[in-house]
Design a protein around this motif. Structure first.
Motif, PDB file in Angstrom:
ATOM      1  N   TYR A 170       0.813  -1.217   0.000  1.00  0.00           N
ATOM      2  CA  TYR A 170       0.000   0.000   0.000  1.00  0.00           C
ATOM      3  C   TYR A 170       0.841   1.259   0.000  1.00  0.00           C
ATOM      4  CZ  TYR A 170      -3.623  -3.407   0.649  1.00  0.00           C
ATOM      5  OH  TYR A 170      -4.456  -4.480   0.482  1.00  0.00           O
ATOM      6  N   SER A 173       0.871   1.941  -3.542  1.00  0.00           N
ATOM      7  CA  SER A 173      -0.377   2.594  -3.955  1.00  0.00           C
ATOM      8  C   SER A 173      -0.339   4.072  -3.598  1.00  0.00           C
ATOM      9  CB  SER A 173      -1.583   1.972  -3.253  1.00  0.00           C
ATOM     10  OG  SER A 173      -1.470   0.584  -3.158  1.00  0.00           O
ATOM     11  N   VAL A 177      -0.878   7.087  -6.019  1.00  0.00           N
ATOM     12  CA  VAL A 177      -1.938   8.098  -5.871  1.00  0.00           C
ATOM     13  C   VAL A 177      -1.345   9.488  -6.095  1.00  0.00           C
ATOM     14  CG1 VAL A 177      -3.440   9.250  -4.185  1.00  0.00           C
ATOM     15  CG2 VAL A 177      -3.512   6.761  -4.419  1.00  0.00           C
ATOM     16  N   MET A 419       1.002   2.326   7.536  1.00  0.00           N
ATOM     17  CA  MET A 419       1.224   1.525   6.329  1.00  0.00           C
ATOM     18  C   MET A 419       1.994   0.253   6.673  1.00  0.00           C
ATOM     19  SD  MET A 419      -0.241   3.736   4.538  1.00  0.00           S
ATOM     20  CE  MET A 419      -0.077   3.211   2.829  1.00  0.00           C
ATOM     21  N   MET A 421       0.913  -2.023   9.109  1.00  0.00           N
ATOM     22  CA  MET A 421       0.096  -2.824  10.017  1.00  0.00           C
ATOM     23  C   MET A 421       0.318  -4.311   9.808  1.00  0.00           C
ATOM     24  SD  MET A 421      -1.103  -0.564  11.962  1.00  0.00           S
ATOM     25  CE  MET A 421      -1.826  -1.810  13.029  1.00  0.00           C
TER      26      MET A 421
ATOM     27  N   TYR B 170      -6.123  -4.444   8.103  1.00  0.00           N
ATOM     28  CA  TYR B 170      -5.203  -3.728   8.974  1.00  0.00           C
ATOM     29  C   TYR B 170      -5.912  -2.809   9.950  1.00  0.00           C
ATOM     30  CZ  TYR B 170      -1.912  -5.838   5.835  1.00  0.00           C
ATOM     31  OH  TYR B 170      -1.203  -6.738   5.099  1.00  0.00           O
ATOM     32  N   LEU B 418      -5.446   6.116   4.872  1.00  0.00           N
ATOM     33  CA  LEU B 418      -4.234   5.296   4.836  1.00  0.00           C
ATOM     34  C   LEU B 418      -4.507   3.824   5.109  1.00  0.00           C
ATOM     35  CD1 LEU B 418      -1.638   7.716   6.435  1.00  0.00           C
ATOM     36  CD2 LEU B 418      -2.232   7.356   4.045  1.00  0.00           C
ATOM     37  N   MET B 419      -5.640   3.524   5.740  1.00  0.00           N
ATOM     38  CA  MET B 419      -5.999   2.125   5.953  1.00  0.00           C
ATOM     39  C   MET B 419      -6.872   1.616   4.813  1.00  0.00           C
ATOM     40  SD  MET B 419      -4.388   2.108   8.724  1.00  0.00           S
ATOM     41  CE  MET B 419      -4.692   0.507   9.474  1.00  0.00           C
ATOM     42  N   MET B 421      -5.915   1.823   1.441  1.00  0.00           N
ATOM     43  CA  MET B 421      -5.141   1.893   0.200  1.00  0.00           C
ATOM     44  C   MET B 421      -5.515   0.777  -0.764  1.00  0.00           C
ATOM     45  SD  MET B 421      -3.659   4.712   0.552  1.00  0.00           S
ATOM     46  CE  MET B 421      -3.035   4.619  -1.118  1.00  0.00           C
ATOM     47  N   SER B 422      -6.057  -0.337  -0.251  1.00  0.00           N
ATOM     48  CA  SER B 422      -6.470  -1.407  -1.170  1.00  0.00           C
ATOM     49  C   SER B 422      -7.570  -0.896  -2.090  1.00  0.00           C
ATOM     50  CB  SER B 422      -6.943  -2.635  -0.392  1.00  0.00           C
ATOM     51  OG  SER B 422      -8.087  -2.325   0.368  1.00  0.00           O
ATOM     52  N   TYR B 424      -7.930   2.296  -3.067  1.00  0.00           N
ATOM     53  CA  TYR B 424      -7.274   3.164  -4.059  1.00  0.00           C
ATOM     54  C   TYR B 424      -6.563   2.327  -5.114  1.00  0.00           C
ATOM     55  CZ  TYR B 424      -8.186   7.536  -1.628  1.00  0.00           C
ATOM     56  OH  TYR B 424      -8.789   8.628  -1.086  1.00  0.00           O
ATOM     57  N   ASP B 425      -5.922   1.250  -4.626  1.00  0.00           N
ATOM     58  CA  ASP B 425      -5.221   0.346  -5.521  1.00  0.00           C
ATOM     59  C   ASP B 425      -6.168  -0.181  -6.585  1.00  0.00           C
ATOM     60  OD1 ASP B 425      -2.599  -0.427  -5.608  1.00  0.00           O
ATOM     61  OD2 ASP B 425      -3.032  -2.451  -4.884  1.00  0.00           O
ATOM     62  N   LEU B 428      -7.175   2.653  -8.979  1.00  0.00           N
ATOM     63  CA  LEU B 428      -6.141   3.006  -9.959  1.00  0.00           C
ATOM     64  C   LEU B 428      -5.989   1.912 -11.019  1.00  0.00           C
ATOM     65  CD1 LEU B 428      -3.399   4.508  -7.600  1.00  0.00           C
ATOM     66  CD2 LEU B 428      -4.880   5.771  -9.163  1.00  0.00           C
TER      67      LEU B 428
END
Lengths: 439, 439
Positions: A170, A173, A177, A419, A421, B170, B418-419, B421-422, B424-425, B428
């Motif tokens: 992440y 990612s 972003v 990031m 965790m 996470y 921030l937790m 990001m999957s 966002y991944d 994208l």
């Protein structure tokens, strides 16, 4: 009213960085050209770094260097960062010590790295650069550079150490972003990467390797400069905003630190908080202790040798006079990716040699134990790197409890661990271990 | 010197919460006992919630309610949160609008949720409670409660909606780092969970289901109280610190918002920023617009009905007079887990009915597009929930560009992503889609 956070007003923010080189009794030894073994001048570094950064790198004259206004403007976006009295941690440890931390985790990208990324991207832009490249371990630096590049309209290409790329997808990612191109290192996109992969196809990467790749890309690409997140003296120079703020904030708190602690990878967050205070040790003989907390599996300060060595795996960089484990050292796969570097910056190395500071090494399990204790006490999940500083601080605080001493301890919380965790997850499940350093 | 961040000194922080119920022209309709259909009194809620919270829930008399000193002390740890002028976003949109946001993402746990978690944990502790339980969707609330419980020495058990538990592992780790017990919901640990799983073994969960489980646990366990992260009036009351601070900060900036925008799940971050400003609309006829941004796939305000409905799936809660999609509504698996709730809080529902505010719905893809634009412009990766507020703000800012109007827009950045990001991944990579609401 108990004050927990001390914050400066915008008008009190530093307008200059502190350059400790000017005040050092024994100056750092020169960087050497590996071919000729001759001392390098700023101009010799121009092909790789922005010119102003090269001048800052070797400046041993000016104690203070102006922060350009556009950089100050970006600093004001997230600085001053809070100085926090860790009442929760003190209570959890039942210690008479007064524990403070500088909370660099509140930067938008989550760590102190932005302080230098903004400055480096700014100078690159000023000098007509269009592309920047860099390496990143845990990803804190890569993220900071990705955002700073975006701010100043530069394209960014980041080589991320493969083990971290896989441990922390992440982070990738997050850099994406912000619009950066991210490549796991070693990669097939550079000669350095190809050579390393040919020799060892399963190599998990190191900061040294990623640096080789990024430097090569910068050299081969017109309009492209290399940037670095630690080790170099100009990086630590930019990070002194941390200590300069902290000095004023400790004044607000009405105390002065007896001991200053930071985790140690290449030295930038350590030097950043330490140097403005160390000035008074050098010039006025103040007795403050400075402790660098490094991982037991990558103990360059406690078990490395002071000698000339390369900054990267392949040998593209100048020879640096530093404490090093050797530029071919392969670090263990600890989660504190930012501390997996074989050498220490040249300024810190000289200061270490001259006895101005000390170092301790911290086992991985102790670092996460400290991180969880801190999270429960203070509400912030620290970066695995910062956990090393916390573990060292806890050790000092427990000594204070034994001795019944109310010492003032200040540590740098270099970043948050949100990031990371997966690492905490493995720690809580009992699936992490320590790594021995075998020399 | 361009000021980007406005921050209050500790001495200017709110010492009271604002209770809009006291000023409303049409008061919220009463909560009803589902068996007797009789209005409920505070005492009727005592078995589930801390008593003081029950009194706050139904208080229609006092415009201001004192914040207890220990709660203020914890607030001072991370508040005042910054009011930020989003120069970067304005530039990216080329809009004459002045865009401000209140940055609640800097709370140690990453969102506004801590504002109420601290208050709720405090009152529970005061009243001799030893254990708290709750539900969480995305995990922002669960994380906040986990930390707040730790601060006041309470044990916390969190039911996390299964889809979020799996989408964001996470978040679970983070709650566990703070020492909470986390169970994916529906679970076999409650009758409500068992019944739902028997009927539909693959059910991915909803906030409504998780609430049923947590309420059941609180009722069955001596010394245990239930806590809620949104919807209830006392939660929104605590969140008014956001708007109370923002009012003073806008004064520092020398402007007054024309439009105030927040994302909308149950209404707590929306009410938190909106109500202190809405007071002037109710009492003085000020023309400020208030926009709730909800997901197109869970459009309770734009497509729901105003009627009495349960707050949970099973029907354990009182009947609430609210805009609702029906308590059996199964929300789509959007990543904005905090907005996947079938109903709106009773105060907001009444204000909506009375025309004091409006609502817009935002598609998932538009929300992430807005989030990425914001991240690149401002350096902060927003929570998927907050992305809805950003998308709505961008729409308003673009209208200003078309009309050539310099309106002042203020939105609440409820948390960081921030937790997430999957999500966002996937965005994208082009792997996310919109979801249609089929009524």
């Amino acid at each position: 009213m108990k004050t927990k956070r001390f914050i400066l007003q915008d008008r009190d923010l530093p307008t200059q960085w502190y350059n400790i080189q000017a005040d050092m009794v024994n100056k750092p030894l020169p960087l050497l050209n590996p071919a000729t073994r001759q001392p390098m001048k700023a101009e010799d570094l121009f092909p790789v770094f922005a010119e102003e950064l090269c001048r800052q790198e070797l400046d041993q004259e000016h104690s203070y260097i102006d922060i350009p206004e556009p950089v100050q403007e970006m600093y004001r976006y997230y600085r001053c960062t809070p100085l926090v009295r860790a009442y929760g941690l003190e209570k959890a440890l039942d210690t008479p010590a007064h524990i403070y931390f500088k909370n660099e985790s509140v930067s938008p990208v989550g760590s102190h790295k932005l302080n230098s990324a903004i400055a480096q991207a700014y100078y690159c832009k000023q000098e007509g650069v269009t592309n920047v490249t860099t390496e990143t371990g845990a990803g804190q630096w890569g993220t900071a550079l990705a955002y700073a590049a975006r701010v100043f309209g530069l394209e960014a290409a980041v080589y991320q150490v493969k083990i971290s790329y896989e441990q922390k997808p992440y982070r990738r990612s997050m850099m994406q972003v912000f619009g950066a191109q991210v490549t796991p290192s070693p990669s097939m996109s550079t000669r350095a990467g190809k050579d390393i992969l040919t020799e060892n196809p399963n190599y998990q990467g190191s900061l040294g390797t990623a640096i080789s790749e990024a430097v090569e890309l910068a050299r081969m690409t017109p309009g492209c400069k290399y940037t670095l997140g630690s080790v170099m003296s100009h990086v630590t120079l930019h990070q002194t905003v941390i200590g300069l703020e902290a000095e004023k904030q400790m004044e607000m708190a009405g105390e002065y630190p007896d001991t200053i602690i930071a985790c140690f990878g290449g030295g930038s967050n350590f030097g950043g908080i330490a140097f403005p205070f160390m000035k008074h040790k050098i010039l006025e003989g103040k007795k403050t202790r400075f402790i660098a907390a490094e991982p037991a599996s990558c103990p360059k300060l406690t078990k490395g040798k002071f000698e000339y060595d390369f900054g990267d795996e392949t040998g593209y960089t100048p020879l640096l006079p530093m404490f090093t484990l050797g530029h071919k050292f392969t670090p263990a796969n600890i989660h504190a990716g930012g501390l997996r570097y074989h050498g220490a910056g040249v300024i810190v190395s000289q200061l270490m040699k001259d006895g101005y500071m000390e170092a301790v090494d911290i086992e991985q399990l102790d670092s996460f134990k400290a991180g969880c204790l801190f999270a429960r006490a203070e509400g912030i999940v620290p970066a695995p790197e910062s956990c090393h500083a916390i573990a060292a601080t806890i050790n000092e605080a427990l000594k204070c409890r034994e001795a019944g001493e109310s010492k003032v301890l200040l540590f740098n919380l270099s970043g948050h661990g949100l990031m990371d965790m997966s690492a905490y997850d493995q720690y809580l499940a009992g699936n992490l271990s320590n790594y021995t350093y075998n020399g």
